[in-house]
Write an enzyme that holds these catalytic residues in place. Structure first.
Site, PDB file in Angstrom:
ATOM      1  CB  SER A 258      -1.049  -0.005   1.231  1.00 11.57           C
ATOM      2  OG  SER A 258      -1.356   1.408   1.539  1.00 11.57           O
TER       3      SER A 258
ATOM      4  CE1 TYR B 133      -3.861  -2.008   4.983  1.00  8.23           C
ATOM      5  CE2 TYR B 133      -3.162   0.178   4.354  1.00  8.23           C
ATOM      6  CZ  TYR B 133      -3.759  -0.975   3.946  1.00  8.23           C
ATOM      7  OH  TYR B 133      -3.846  -1.409   2.466  1.00  8.23           O
TER       8      TYR B 133
ATOM      9  CE  LYS C  56      -1.677  -4.202   2.913  1.00  9.02           C
ATOM     10  NZ  LYS C  56      -1.929  -5.705   2.744  1.00  9.02           N
TER      11      LYS C  56
END
Length: 285
Positions: free
Chosen positions: A106, A142, A146
């Site tokens: 991401s 998050y 990643k």
């Protein structure tokens, strides 16, 4: 080619089903923690290694999408799916001798570049380009998860026999139809009743998505280019369409993979009529 897709029934997986599901060159196997009424699914949570392991036998490649997907995720929410889950999927791929691994990373692995420069960053004349060689700068648990997945993939490439190739695509903004265009996020806000068309909030959302939009068909092209590659062992690529407002470099993907985006955000000057009709029919007043 036999391809296992983890987290197959989330938003990012829908484009793969649309563009590759009926392609004779691919035989897709779907793994998700929830069943699906249309697609035959190996139902298991990626945090449970023994439950997912059988799905990897006989596969040629893995597309790892399964993850807690939001930047507001807590440590507990991210840990199971994004950390333990990614390790389990890599370990299962290694154990099954799978050669190619595409990891849905991401832009949030480098999200602090946006956080410290927004909203000025969304203007056409803002001078910033972030490349795959710049430091990881996660903006959340998050985003950090990643970045972890990318580093974990490099470890498997350099220390284990399989996978033989690992591609991390730092996905920007994929939106499902009818929101798959640069006006998708702004119109979702109209639909929710968060703002009106033409408001400052609306225009900011349009500018941002014109910088981060990755159309479904450009996303699928990136995946296919990874599968077609037989030289690279490890690579990190930013995934957007051809966006003049974009601050993430896609020249690397063009040079190494042969990426040729089909969609360009600035070509859109108005939301499509289909989207307007959908939003007006469903908006919350």
């Amino acid at each position: 080619m036999r391809v296992l897709v983890t987290g197959a029934h989330g938003r990012v997986g829908e484009g793969l089903k649309t563009y590759l599901g009926d392609d004779e060159d691919y035989e897709l196997t779907y793994l998700d923690r929830e069943d699906h009424p249309t697609y035959d699914t190996h139902v298991a949570d990626v945090a449970d290694y023994e439950a997912i392991r059988p799905a990897f036998d006989g596969q040629d490649a893995v597309i790892h999408l399964a993850a807690y997907p939001l930047t507001d995720g807590t440590w507990d929410q991210v840990r199971e799916s994004n950390l333990i889950g990614t390790h389990n999927v890599l370990e299962a791929a290694a154990d099954a001798g799978i050669e190619q691994f595409v990891f849905a990373s991401s832009i949030h692995a480098a999200g602090m570049y946006e956080a410290e420069n927004a909203p000025e960053l969304y203007e056409l004349d803002f001078d910033l380009t972030v490349t795959h060689e710049d430091p990881e700068r996660p903006d959340s648990y998050y985003g950090a998860s990643k970045a972890f997945g990318e580093d974990w993939g490099r470890y498997y490439i350099e220390k284990r026999d399989y996978p033989e190739q690992f591609y991390a695509i730092r996905i920007a903004s994929i939106r499902e139809p009818p929101y798959d265009n640069p006006y998708g996020d702004a119109e979702k806000g109209v639909e929710r009743g968060d703002w009106e068309r033409g408001s400052d909030e609306y225009e900011t959302q349009v500018k941002r998505l014109k910088g981060t939009w990755l159309s479904e068909r450009d996303w699928v092209q990136l995946v296919e280019l990874c599968f077609d590659d037989d030289e690279l062992e490890f690579g990190v690529f930013f995934g957007t369409s051809e966006n003049e407002r974009g601050w993430f470099d896609i020249e690397h993907a063009k040079e190494v993979l042969g990426y040729e985006p089909r969609d360009r955000a600035e070509e859109w000057t108005d939301p499509p009529q289909e989207l307007l009709e959908h939003v007006d029919a469903n908006r919350e007043d």
